[in-house]
Scaffold this motif. Structure first.
Motif, PDB file in Angstrom:
ATOM      1  N   ALA A   4       0.882  -1.162   0.000  1.00 44.92           N
ATOM      2  CA  ALA A   4       0.000   0.000   0.000  1.00 44.92           C
ATOM      3  C   ALA A   4       0.919   1.212   0.000  1.00 44.92           C
ATOM      4  O   ALA A   4       2.017   1.168   0.573  1.00 44.92           O
ATOM      5  CB  ALA A   4      -0.896   0.000   1.229  1.00 44.92           C
ATOM      6  N   VAL A   5       0.490   2.285  -0.646  1.00 44.85           N
ATOM      7  CA  VAL A   5       1.323   3.487  -0.720  1.00 44.85           C
ATOM      8  C   VAL A   5       0.443   4.720  -0.544  1.00 44.85           C
ATOM      9  O   VAL A   5      -0.689   4.756  -1.021  1.00 44.85           O
ATOM     10  CB  VAL A   5       2.118   3.544  -2.047  1.00 44.85           C
ATOM     11  N   ALA A  24       3.627   0.468   2.878  1.00 46.86           N
ATOM     12  CA  ALA A  24       3.511  -0.767   3.662  1.00 46.86           C
ATOM     13  C   ALA A  24       3.760  -1.899   2.679  1.00 46.86           C
ATOM     14  O   ALA A  24       3.209  -1.902   1.574  1.00 46.86           O
ATOM     15  CB  ALA A  24       2.129  -0.886   4.282  1.00 46.86           C
ATOM     16  N   ILE A  25       4.604  -2.849   3.060  1.00 49.56           N
ATOM     17  CA  ILE A  25       5.041  -3.862   2.102  1.00 49.56           C
ATOM     18  C   ILE A  25       5.011  -5.267   2.674  1.00 49.56           C
ATOM     19  O   ILE A  25       5.298  -5.479   3.854  1.00 49.56           O
ATOM     20  CB  ILE A  25       6.469  -3.536   1.598  1.00 49.56           C
ATOM     21  N   GLY A  35       5.167  -2.337  -9.029  1.00 44.85           N
ATOM     22  CA  GLY A  35       4.867  -1.404  -7.949  1.00 44.85           C
ATOM     23  C   GLY A  35       5.593  -0.086  -8.047  1.00 44.85           C
ATOM     24  O   GLY A  35       5.130   0.922  -7.515  1.00 44.85           O
ATOM     25  N   HIS A  36       6.747  -0.058  -8.706  1.00 42.16           N
ATOM     26  CA  HIS A  36       7.541   1.173  -8.786  1.00 42.16           C
ATOM     27  C   HIS A  36       6.749   2.314  -9.419  1.00 42.16           C
ATOM     28  O   HIS A  36       6.764   3.450  -8.916  1.00 42.16           O
ATOM     29  CB  HIS A  36       8.839   0.932  -9.553  1.00 42.16           C
ATOM     30  N   GLU A  37       6.041   2.025 -10.486  1.00 34.05           N
ATOM     31  CA  GLU A  37       5.279   3.063 -11.176  1.00 34.05           C
ATOM     32  C   GLU A  37       4.172   3.622 -10.279  1.00 34.05           C
ATOM     33  O   GLU A  37       3.902   4.820 -10.278  1.00 34.05           O
ATOM     34  CB  GLU A  37       4.676   2.527 -12.486  1.00 34.05           C
ATOM     35  N   GLU A  38       3.531   2.752  -9.496  1.00 31.89           N
ATOM     36  CA  GLU A  38       2.466   3.195  -8.598  1.00 31.89           C
ATOM     37  C   GLU A  38       3.024   4.073  -7.481  1.00 31.89           C
ATOM     38  O   GLU A  38       2.441   5.095  -7.127  1.00 31.89           O
ATOM     39  CB  GLU A  38       1.715   1.995  -8.024  1.00 31.89           C
ATOM     40  N   VAL A  39       4.166   3.685  -6.927  1.00 35.31           N
ATOM     41  CA  VAL A  39       4.802   4.507  -5.892  1.00 35.31           C
ATOM     42  C   VAL A  39       5.155   5.876  -6.470  1.00 35.31           C
ATOM     43  O   VAL A  39       4.879   6.907  -5.859  1.00 35.31           O
ATOM     44  CB  VAL A  39       6.045   3.802  -5.303  1.00 35.31           C
ATOM     45  N   ALA A  40       5.731   5.899  -7.666  1.00 33.06           N
ATOM     46  CA  ALA A  40       6.094   7.166  -8.306  1.00 33.06           C
ATOM     47  C   ALA A  40       4.855   8.016  -8.580  1.00 33.06           C
ATOM     48  O   ALA A  40       4.869   9.239  -8.376  1.00 33.06           O
ATOM     49  CB  ALA A  40       6.847   6.896  -9.605  1.00 33.06           C
ATOM     50  N   ALA A  53       9.135   3.200   4.698  1.00 29.45           N
ATOM     51  CA  ALA A  53       8.445   1.947   4.354  1.00 29.45           C
ATOM     52  C   ALA A  53       8.602   0.963   5.501  1.00 29.45           C
ATOM     53  O   ALA A  53       9.641   0.913   6.155  1.00 29.45           O
ATOM     54  CB  ALA A  53       9.013   1.356   3.071  1.00 29.45           C
ATOM     55  N   MET A  54       7.540   0.175   5.719  1.00 29.51           N
ATOM     56  CA  MET A  54       7.596  -0.800   6.797  1.00 29.51           C
ATOM     57  C   MET A  54       6.887  -2.062   6.375  1.00 29.51           C
ATOM     58  O   MET A  54       5.972  -2.023   5.545  1.00 29.51           O
ATOM     59  CB  MET A  54       6.969  -0.248   8.066  1.00 29.51           C
ATOM     60  N   GLY A  55       7.334  -3.173   6.921  1.00 27.66           N
ATOM     61  CA  GLY A  55       6.664  -4.432   6.652  1.00 27.66           C
ATOM     62  C   GLY A  55       7.634  -5.580   6.507  1.00 27.66           C
ATOM     63  O   GLY A  55       8.784  -5.514   6.936  1.00 27.66           O
TER      64      GLY A  55
END
Length: 123
Positions: A4-5, A24-25, A35-40, A53-55
């Motif tokens: 989740a970001v 959260a990972i 996932g990189h594109e979504e985080v960006a 980031a945590m998880g």
């Protein structure tokens, strides 16, 4: 696996960060390939030095930097903590030093923490 970001705006800037990229990972047991594109998209420039980031990274602390670059990017994390056994029950069948809080916020460092004992003891 899953993540989740969110881009979070704190009440006042944190170390010059007007917004934080919070992830959260639960990392896959292999290379992170998505996932990189979504985080960006969600975080924009805050990934550069305002990330947190945590998880379950599914690697000991020394392996997190490579996964961070695949998922989040930006500056290399300034800390990865804790680096002790947090996974998995029953310990006789599983072993893992996988759960970490990671940040690339300048000057950030680990403070006090507690690794709790297993909460669910039945499979």
């Amino acid at each position: 696996r899953a993540m989740a970001v969110a881009r979070v705006v704190p009440p006042s800037p944190v170390q010059g960060c007007s917004s934080l990229c919070v992830v959260a990972i639960h990392a896959p047991h292999a290379r992170i390939t998505a996932g990189h594109e979504e985080v960006a998209r969600v975080c924009g420039d805050s990934v550069q030095q305002c990330g947190l980031a945590m998880g379950d990274w599914n690697v000991p602390a020394e392996g997190v930097h490579a996964l961070w670059s695949l998922l989040i990017g930006g500056a290399t994390p300034t800390f990865v903590h804790p680096n002790e056994r947090t996974c998995c029950f029953p310990e006789g069948q599983h072993y893992g030093v996988y759960d970490h809080l990671v940040s690339n916020i300048p000057g950030s460092q680990a403070g006090d923490y507690t690794v709790l004992p297993y909460q669910i003891l039945e499979e």
